[in-house]
Design a protein around this motif. Structure first.
Motif, PDB file in Angstrom:
ATOM      1  N   LEU A  98       0.823  -1.211   0.000  1.00 24.61           N
ATOM      2  CA  LEU A  98       0.000   0.000   0.000  1.00 24.61           C
ATOM      3  C   LEU A  98       0.856   1.259   0.000  1.00 24.61           C
ATOM      4  N   GLU A 103      -1.592   4.226  -1.695  1.00 23.60           N
ATOM      5  CA  GLU A 103      -2.993   4.161  -1.259  1.00 23.60           C
ATOM      6  C   GLU A 103      -3.077   4.483   0.238  1.00 23.60           C
ATOM      7  N   GLN A 106      -6.311   3.423   2.229  1.00 27.09           N
ATOM      8  CA  GLN A 106      -6.318   1.988   2.485  1.00 27.09           C
ATOM      9  C   GLN A 106      -5.306   1.614   3.556  1.00 27.09           C
ATOM     10  N   ARG A 240     -10.104   6.892   6.324  1.00 31.01           N
ATOM     11  CA  ARG A 240      -9.729   5.483   6.258  1.00 31.01           C
ATOM     12  C   ARG A 240     -10.683   4.752   5.317  1.00 31.01           C
ATOM     13  N   ALA A 241     -10.100   3.898   4.506  1.00 30.39           N
ATOM     14  CA  ALA A 241     -10.889   3.047   3.627  1.00 30.39           C
ATOM     15  C   ALA A 241     -10.664   1.599   4.043  1.00 30.39           C
ATOM     16  N   TYR A 242     -11.735   0.821   4.001  1.00 29.72           N
ATOM     17  CA  TYR A 242     -11.643  -0.558   4.481  1.00 29.72           C
ATOM     18  C   TYR A 242     -12.029  -1.538   3.367  1.00 29.72           C
ATOM     19  N   ARG A 243     -11.273  -2.609   3.279  1.00 28.16           N
ATOM     20  CA  ARG A 243     -11.590  -3.692   2.353  1.00 28.16           C
ATOM     21  C   ARG A 243     -11.502  -5.009   3.135  1.00 28.16           C
ATOM     22  N   TRP A 247      -8.960  -8.260   2.696  1.00 32.19           N
ATOM     23  CA  TRP A 247      -7.904  -8.444   3.690  1.00 32.19           C
ATOM     24  C   TRP A 247      -8.045  -9.770   4.410  1.00 32.19           C
TER      25      TRP A 247
END
Length: 474
Positions: A98, A103, A106, A240-243, A247
């Protein structure tokens, strides 16, 4: 012509210049080398300290109680690796990738998400494990019940330390990442155990694990202050971005991988518990504590290079990946071979320090040393697979090899005891190393073995000779 007497001085100046380059440069490869050097220094210090701690514990507790402690410690490593769901080990991959791709949202999301999972999941797992031990108490030998319950309490601390360690490694914060785990924790276990016995507590596996809990808690607080404080200064504030799905899928193989790694490494101890006394387990475990110093070499190389494998692959730089692979393979093999010779030479004396009867484990030490060298011959194949999107292959390989290792141990322990356990472990380690190296060649076209690294050595020597021949003309 340069006079002969000036040659040694010139070589010294050249060595000092190289040392300054490694210590002062800020480029990626120089930072990686410094990280590996620091990691190796800390792990060598850890080897000495851990060995001293184990010697003191063995002498205080005796072979029987020490064997119980060793058996329970193995399960702490196994369940601790699995219960993070992989988020105690995946930061070294995701943080590097990242950062490489820029990013930031992320990155901030991953750091928070991974930290929460790395502590919360082990707490849930520890509660379930403790309930399992409680209800299965009638099927477990009494001597193991309370150490296993205390092991469950220690689990969340060790898991969160694994997360902090990986974050620190990804940012080259090598000392704050590794010192609390490999130096401070062992030192505190030793200090707390000696103090407990001096205060009148029984020198038993239960007391040792109570001291382990205190040591882990103390080390976790210090490490959290160091790593989380640096993160606040290094990672800029922002959204904040969450995946989480991505993950979880990407981290899960690390849980399998690390759990299987410890099962693979300590399968012999687990199988031995069904066929031999805790005293024999203690002797075998003592031999593994001495041989483990050789395993620190690949680990130190991994600290400085694993995230670089990830970054090189993410950038599509095959030439950079090839050069890095060859460098790590060569250094790992040379260092591992040298340390193995030292271990074999001093092994009998080191075993005798554990107490009377432990010297019978010298044959175990010799056989396990062969396995360590075999692993070094085939290089950092596992790291490369894990950092280039093939961690599922490493995890699958471990699952298969754990089964093979278990079968070999049962087959060889019954007739040969702890010597059979060592033979089984060495055979399994060699088979696994060969397979992983072949997998890297098939998927990425890289030769991770010492044969591939030899090309780098030949090239380096060729440049040195060419430069030496050119000096008189200059």
């Amino acid at each position: 012509m340069i006079p002969d007497q000036e040659m040694p001085a010139g070589r010294v100046r050249g060595f000092l210049a190289l040392a300054r380059n490694v210590l002062a440069n800020s480029d990626e490869r120089a930072r990686a080398r410094r990280a590996s050097l620091i990691a190796l220094t800390l792990r060598v210090g850890n080897a000495v300290l851990a060995y001293g701690t184990q010697v003191v514990l063995a002498r205080l507790m005796g072979q029987f109680e020490y064997g119980i402690f060793a058996f329970t410690w193995v399960w702490l490593l196994v369940f601790g690796a699995i219960s993070t769901l992989g988020f105690g080990d995946s930061p070294v991959r995701y943080v590097a990738a990242l950062r490489e791709t820029g990013e930031e949202d992320q990155l901030r999301g991953f750091l928070r998400f991974a930290g929460i999972v790395s502590f919360a999941a082990p707490v849930v797992f520890a509660v379930l494990f403790a309930l399992g031990v409680y209800f299965a108490g009638s099927w477990i030998e009494n001597a193991y019940v309370y150490p296993l319950l205390l092991m469950a309490v220690a689990m969340p601390f060790g898991c969160f330390q694994a997360y902090l360690e990986d974050v620190g490694r990804a940012y080259f914060w090598t000392i704050p990442a590794l010192f609390p785990v490999y130096i401070l924790r062992h030192a505190l276990i030793l200090v707390y155990m000696v103090a407990a016995v001096a205060l009148g507590f029984e020198a038993s596996a239960v007391t040792a694990f109570a001291c382990t809990i205190l040591a882990m808690a103390t080390a976790t607080v210090w490490q959290s202050y160091q790593i989380l404080g640096r993160l606040r200064k290094t990672v800029p504030a922002g959204p904040r971005a969450y995946r989480p799905k991505e993950w979880f899928i990407g981290s899960a193989p690390f849980a399998v991988l690390q759990g299987m790694f410890h099962l693979f490494a300590y399968m012999a101890v687990i199988v031995l518990s069904f066929f031999v006394s805790p005293a024999q387990i203690g002797i075998y475990f003592a031999a593994t504590r001495i041989v483990q110093v050789v395993a620190f070499i690949p680990y130190a190389a991994s600290v400085g290079s694993a995230h670089l494998f990830s970054a090189s692959h993410a950038a599509g730089d095959q030439a950079r990946l090839t050069t890095l692979t060859r460098e790590v393979s060569l250094v790992t093999f040379v260092a591992s071979t040298g340390v193995t010779i030292l271990v074999v030479t001093t092994g009998m004396w080191l075993l005798q320090l554990f107490g009377d009867g432990f010297e019978t484990g010298y044959n175990v030490l010799l056989i396990l040393s062969v396995g360590m060298v075999a692993r070094a011959i085939f290089g950092p194949a596992e790291d490369i697979l894990n950092m280039t999107g093939f961690s599922h292959l490493s995890a699958t390989t471990y699952v298969v090899m754990v089964v093979i290792n278990g079968v070999l141990n049962v087959a060889l322990i019954i007739p040969f005891g702890i010597t059979g356990a060592a033979i089984a472990t060495t055979l399994a380690l060699t088979i696994r190393s060969v397979w992983l190296a072949w997998a890297v060649r098939q998927r990425l076209g890289l030769d991770t073995s010492i044969v591939g690294a030899w090309a780098l050595l030949a090239e380096t020597v060729g440049r040195w000779r060419k430069g030496k021949a050119a000096k008189p003309a200059q």
